[in-house]
Each structure stands twice: as C-alpha cells, then as structure tokens.
Write a protein that holds these residues in place. Sequence first.
Motif, PDB file in Angstrom:
ATOM      1  N   VAL A 183      15.412  23.875   1.934  1.00  0.00           N
ATOM      2  CA  VAL A 183      16.772  24.392   1.251  1.00  0.00           C
ATOM      3  C   VAL A 183      17.323  23.751  -0.028  1.00  0.00           C
ATOM      4  O   VAL A 183      16.778  23.078  -0.515  1.00  0.00           O
ATOM      5  CB  VAL A 183      17.825  22.600   1.850  1.00  0.00           C
ATOM      6  CG1 VAL A 183      18.797  22.148   1.681  1.00  0.00           C
ATOM      7  CG2 VAL A 183      16.823  22.575   3.811  1.00  0.00           C
ATOM      8  N   PRO A 184      18.232  24.619  -0.527  1.00  0.00           N
ATOM      9  CA  PRO A 184      18.128  24.708  -2.174  1.00  0.00           C
ATOM     10  C   PRO A 184      18.856  23.816  -2.643  1.00  0.00           C
ATOM     11  O   PRO A 184      20.688  23.574  -1.447  1.00  0.00           O
ATOM     12  CB  PRO A 184      18.452  25.984  -2.048  1.00  0.00           C
ATOM     13  CG  PRO A 184      18.131  26.964  -1.153  1.00  0.00           C
ATOM     14  CD  PRO A 184      17.724  26.151  -0.045  1.00  0.00           C
ATOM     15  N   GLU A 185      18.864  23.066  -3.791  1.00  0.00           N
ATOM     16  CA  GLU A 185      19.974  22.193  -3.644  1.00  0.00           C
ATOM     17  C   GLU A 185      20.716  22.872  -5.496  1.00  0.00           C
ATOM     18  O   GLU A 185      19.974  23.191  -5.566  1.00  0.00           O
ATOM     19  CB  GLU A 185      19.217  20.975  -4.665  1.00  0.00           C
ATOM     20  CG  GLU A 185      18.918  20.206  -2.803  1.00  0.00           C
ATOM     21  CD  GLU A 185      17.853  18.685  -3.525  1.00  0.00           C
ATOM     22  OE1 GLU A 185      17.828  18.294  -4.720  1.00  0.00           O
ATOM     23  OE2 GLU A 185      17.125  18.192  -2.528  1.00  0.00           O
ATOM     24  N   GLY A 186      21.759  22.607  -5.077  1.00  0.00           N
ATOM     25  CA  GLY A 186      22.550  23.136  -6.455  1.00  0.00           C
ATOM     26  C   GLY A 186      23.564  24.328  -6.645  1.00  0.00           C
ATOM     27  O   GLY A 186      24.014  25.014  -7.500  1.00  0.00           O
ATOM     28  N   TRP A 187      23.009  24.500  -5.081  1.00  0.00           N
ATOM     29  CA  TRP A 187      23.752  25.938  -5.219  1.00  0.00           C
ATOM     30  C   TRP A 187      24.925  25.964  -4.729  1.00  0.00           C
ATOM     31  O   TRP A 187      25.208  26.868  -4.138  1.00  0.00           O
ATOM     32  CB  TRP A 187      22.654  27.076  -4.367  1.00  0.00           C
ATOM     33  CG  TRP A 187      21.470  28.038  -4.986  1.00  0.00           C
ATOM     34  CD1 TRP A 187      20.526  27.121  -5.205  1.00  0.00           C
ATOM     35  CD2 TRP A 187      20.882  28.842  -3.938  1.00  0.00           C
ATOM     36  NE1 TRP A 187      18.947  27.182  -5.654  1.00  0.00           N
ATOM     37  CE2 TRP A 187      19.561  28.733  -5.298  1.00  0.00           C
ATOM     38  CE3 TRP A 187      21.326  30.033  -3.899  1.00  0.00           C
ATOM     39  CZ2 TRP A 187      18.544  29.698  -4.688  1.00  0.00           C
ATOM     40  CZ3 TRP A 187      19.968  31.022  -3.560  1.00  0.00           C
ATOM     41  CH2 TRP A 187      19.067  30.876  -4.926  1.00  0.00           C
ATOM     42  N   PRO A 218      15.215  21.075  18.902  1.00  0.00           N
ATOM     43  CA  PRO A 218      15.254  20.058  19.971  1.00  0.00           C
ATOM     44  C   PRO A 218      15.220  20.027  21.066  1.00  0.00           C
ATOM     45  O   PRO A 218      16.028  21.635  22.338  1.00  0.00           O
ATOM     46  CB  PRO A 218      16.821  19.657  19.466  1.00  0.00           C
ATOM     47  CG  PRO A 218      16.624  20.236  17.490  1.00  0.00           C
ATOM     48  CD  PRO A 218      16.060  21.439  17.855  1.00  0.00           C
ATOM     49  N   GLU A 219      14.711  19.567  21.958  1.00  0.00           N
ATOM     50  CA  GLU A 219      14.981  19.724  23.589  1.00  0.00           C
ATOM     51  C   GLU A 219      14.006  21.314  23.892  1.00  0.00           C
ATOM     52  O   GLU A 219      14.323  21.736  25.031  1.00  0.00           O
ATOM     53  CB  GLU A 219      16.331  19.562  24.040  1.00  0.00           C
ATOM     54  CG  GLU A 219      16.513  17.667  24.046  1.00  0.00           C
ATOM     55  CD  GLU A 219      18.171  18.132  24.264  1.00  0.00           C
ATOM     56  OE1 GLU A 219      18.442  18.971  25.291  1.00  0.00           O
ATOM     57  OE2 GLU A 219      18.486  16.845  24.147  1.00  0.00           O
ATOM     58  N   LYS A 222      30.303  23.262  21.469  1.00  0.00           N
ATOM     59  CA  LYS A 222      29.769  23.661  20.187  1.00  0.00           C
ATOM     60  C   LYS A 222      29.746  22.686  19.237  1.00  0.00           C
ATOM     61  O   LYS A 222      28.909  22.820  18.442  1.00  0.00           O
ATOM     62  CB  LYS A 222      30.953  24.712  20.045  1.00  0.00           C
ATOM     63  CG  LYS A 222      30.395  25.192  18.868  1.00  0.00           C
ATOM     64  CD  LYS A 222      31.907  26.799  19.152  1.00  0.00           C
ATOM     65  CE  LYS A 222      30.809  27.480  17.505  1.00  0.00           C
ATOM     66  NZ  LYS A 222      32.728  28.907  17.218  1.00  0.00           N
ATOM     67  N   SER A 223      31.068  21.697  18.925  1.00  0.00           N
ATOM     68  CA  SER A 223      30.297  21.335  17.682  1.00  0.00           C
ATOM     69  C   SER A 223      29.418  20.109  17.373  1.00  0.00           C
ATOM     70  O   SER A 223      28.786  20.651  16.268  1.00  0.00           O
ATOM     71  CB  SER A 223      32.144  20.548  17.017  1.00  0.00           C
ATOM     72  OG  SER A 223      31.945  19.998  16.142  1.00  0.00           O
ATOM     73  N   GLN A 224      28.828  19.679  18.183  1.00  0.00           N
ATOM     74  CA  GLN A 224      28.118  18.983  18.148  1.00  0.00           C
ATOM     75  C   GLN A 224      26.631  19.211  18.356  1.00  0.00           C
ATOM     76  O   GLN A 224      25.750  18.952  17.772  1.00  0.00           O
ATOM     77  CB  GLN A 224      28.401  17.663  19.995  1.00  0.00           C
ATOM     78  CG  GLN A 224      27.065  17.028  19.247  1.00  0.00           C
ATOM     79  CD  GLN A 224      27.100  15.891  18.243  1.00  0.00           C
ATOM     80  OE1 GLN A 224      27.935  15.592  17.800  1.00  0.00           O
ATOM     81  NE2 GLN A 224      26.081  14.986  17.988  1.00  0.00           N
ATOM     82  N   ASP A 225      26.571  20.373  19.086  1.00  0.00           N
ATOM     83  CA  ASP A 225      25.684  21.412  19.179  1.00  0.00           C
ATOM     84  C   ASP A 225      25.462  21.813  17.891  1.00  0.00           C
ATOM     85  O   ASP A 225      23.652  21.449  17.457  1.00  0.00           O
ATOM     86  CB  ASP A 225      25.909  22.259  20.372  1.00  0.00           C
ATOM     87  CG  ASP A 225      24.801  22.430  21.178  1.00  0.00           C
ATOM     88  OD1 ASP A 225      24.890  20.985  21.886  1.00  0.00           O
ATOM     89  OD2 ASP A 225      24.892  22.847  22.361  1.00  0.00           O
ATOM     90  N   PHE A 274      21.919  22.398  12.555  1.00  0.00           N
ATOM     91  CA  PHE A 274      21.625  22.629  11.162  1.00  0.00           C
ATOM     92  C   PHE A 274      20.691  21.306  10.798  1.00  0.00           C
ATOM     93  O   PHE A 274      20.280  21.832   9.884  1.00  0.00           O
ATOM     94  CB  PHE A 274      22.816  22.342  11.184  1.00  0.00           C
ATOM     95  CG  PHE A 274      24.228  23.178  10.703  1.00  0.00           C
ATOM     96  CD1 PHE A 274      23.952  25.040  11.570  1.00  0.00           C
ATOM     97  CD2 PHE A 274      25.679  22.641  11.555  1.00  0.00           C
ATOM     98  CE1 PHE A 274      24.146  25.872  11.930  1.00  0.00           C
ATOM     99  CE2 PHE A 274      26.130  24.322  11.104  1.00  0.00           C
ATOM    100  CZ  PHE A 274      26.249  25.415  11.451  1.00  0.00           C
ATOM    101  N   GLN A 275      20.795  20.614  11.183  1.00  0.00           N
ATOM    102  CA  GLN A 275      19.968  19.546  11.516  1.00  0.00           C
ATOM    103  C   GLN A 275      17.822  19.399  11.486  1.00  0.00           C
ATOM    104  O   GLN A 275      17.486  19.017  11.013  1.00  0.00           O
ATOM    105  CB  GLN A 275      20.123  18.209  12.185  1.00  0.00           C
ATOM    106  CG  GLN A 275      19.403  16.883  11.010  1.00  0.00           C
ATOM    107  CD  GLN A 275      19.396  16.661   9.592  1.00  0.00           C
ATOM    108  OE1 GLN A 275      21.034  16.577   9.389  1.00  0.00           O
ATOM    109  NE2 GLN A 275      18.498  16.472   8.841  1.00  0.00           N
ATOM    110  N   TYR A 276      18.385  20.081  12.506  1.00  0.00           N
ATOM    111  CA  TYR A 276      16.983  21.162  12.963  1.00  0.00           C
ATOM    112  C   TYR A 276      16.404  21.490  11.187  1.00  0.00           C
ATOM    113  O   TYR A 276      15.431  21.985  11.148  1.00  0.00           O
ATOM    114  CB  TYR A 276      16.568  21.170  14.009  1.00  0.00           C
ATOM    115  CG  TYR A 276      15.737  22.391  14.241  1.00  0.00           C
ATOM    116  CD1 TYR A 276      14.243  22.066  14.379  1.00  0.00           C
ATOM    117  CD2 TYR A 276      15.281  23.993  14.006  1.00  0.00           C
ATOM    118  CE1 TYR A 276      13.374  22.594  14.922  1.00  0.00           C
ATOM    119  CE2 TYR A 276      14.318  24.563  14.975  1.00  0.00           C
ATOM    120  CZ  TYR A 276      12.971  24.043  14.513  1.00  0.00           C
ATOM    121  OH  TYR A 276      11.914  25.283  14.846  1.00  0.00           O
ATOM    122  N   LEU A 277      17.374  22.372  11.429  1.00  0.00           N
ATOM    123  CA  LEU A 277      17.415  23.809  10.375  1.00  0.00           C
ATOM    124  C   LEU A 277      17.154  23.073   8.944  1.00  0.00           C
ATOM    125  O   LEU A 277      15.732  23.341   7.595  1.00  0.00           O
ATOM    126  CB  LEU A 277      18.477  24.473   9.988  1.00  0.00           C
ATOM    127  CG  LEU A 277      18.288  25.530  11.355  1.00  0.00           C
ATOM    128  CD1 LEU A 277      19.864  27.168  11.278  1.00  0.00           C
ATOM    129  CD2 LEU A 277      17.325  26.739  11.390  1.00  0.00           C
TER     130      LEU A 277
END
Length: 210
Positions: free
Chosen positions: A33-37, A4-5, A16-19, A24-27
Amino acid sequence: MKPPEDRVQFGGVGRKSQDLKILFQYLRNVGYVPEGWNPTNCFVAIPSSTDPAHADELQRTFDDIVNMKDGRKVPSHEDFIGKPTPVDAPMIERMREMLADRENICIYNAEMQNSKLVHFDVDKTHNARMLTHFYAFIFFQDWRQDLWTKRFIRDHVRYVDEIVCAAARVVRAVRERARKYNPENVDGLFDSMHVRRGDFQYKKTRLSAE
C-alpha cells in the motif's frame, strides 16, 4: 493468505458496501500500500527500467529542483502558462513542469515493482483520493514511454463509436431546434449546463431537484 471465508465474489444486493470494506481491508493486508500518493502533493515518477539506478536518478533530479541547485526557483503553474515544455525536452525540464506547485515525488520503486499486488488506499481519512487526470499525475522518465501511454489511452480508453455517434445525433437535433427558435441563429448555437447534485459518496452534497 486466503481471502475472507475463501470467497472470490464480493458485493450483491443489500450487502455491497460492507462486502467491499471486507475486500479492501484484505487487499490492504496482503498487498503493498503506497503512502502519500496524493495528486495534490506529489506526482508519480515511473523509471525507464527496473534498474535501481534509474529510480535513483529520478530522486536526484527532484532533489536538485527543490534545492534550487541550478539557481532557478521551485516551479509553479504560472511559469508554464503559454510556455509548455516540449514532450522530448530533457528530463529535468519535464519534471519541473510536472512538479509545479507540488512538494513531493512518489517513485514507482523496486519494492513496488517486485510486489505481487499493489493496492491504492483511496480513503479520505488518510488524505488519499486519486481524483485527477492521469496525464497530470504520472511522469515517465523516458519521454517515449510517456507518449506511448497517452496515445494508448487516447485510442483505446474511450467511448465506443456507437455512443459518440448517438451523442452527435442529439447535438444535431438540438442545433436544429435552436435554429427554428431563432432563424438568425444560423449556426444553431445553444447553451448547456451540467448540473451535479452530489459528489459520489458524500451524502451532504446530495441536493434535491427542488
């Protein structure tokens, strides 16, 4: 996909929290992204090599256990109390112990192995929170890799000697105080308590000292 940017730093006073949410959304968008772990429901199985046959063997072994192919019931923790499985036991025996009271297997498969980025989505809304000990969650197909990993953590992922020695001096001082308080307490025995007034991000658990 650029961050982002085009930023490479996230966090800072007041943001910090918003950043971190943005990061995390970018990652999650660019990574696998494994599911169910979830450690409560599954254990992670690491194949002994990148050969797909080894991942297939892990899945077949798991299926044989849950389908009770050898006539034994699905294992539970009680089955191993006072009867730990040897570290070099056959894979199926070690897997039975790791599976105990869980329902699924989460295999580190070819898709994950070939991903440039693996992001674990630790989000309570997705029932994903990896709050557990690694040795109670990760299963290695090759028992030698299992021992190597545990020894590596033991020897390198720990408090440095200066911190341990400082803690030992505190304990020694408390023992001396306990002996002075009660001369019959020659061993300097004492009781201690860990009071935890909150559980990380959950505000409702943050209790005041009063």
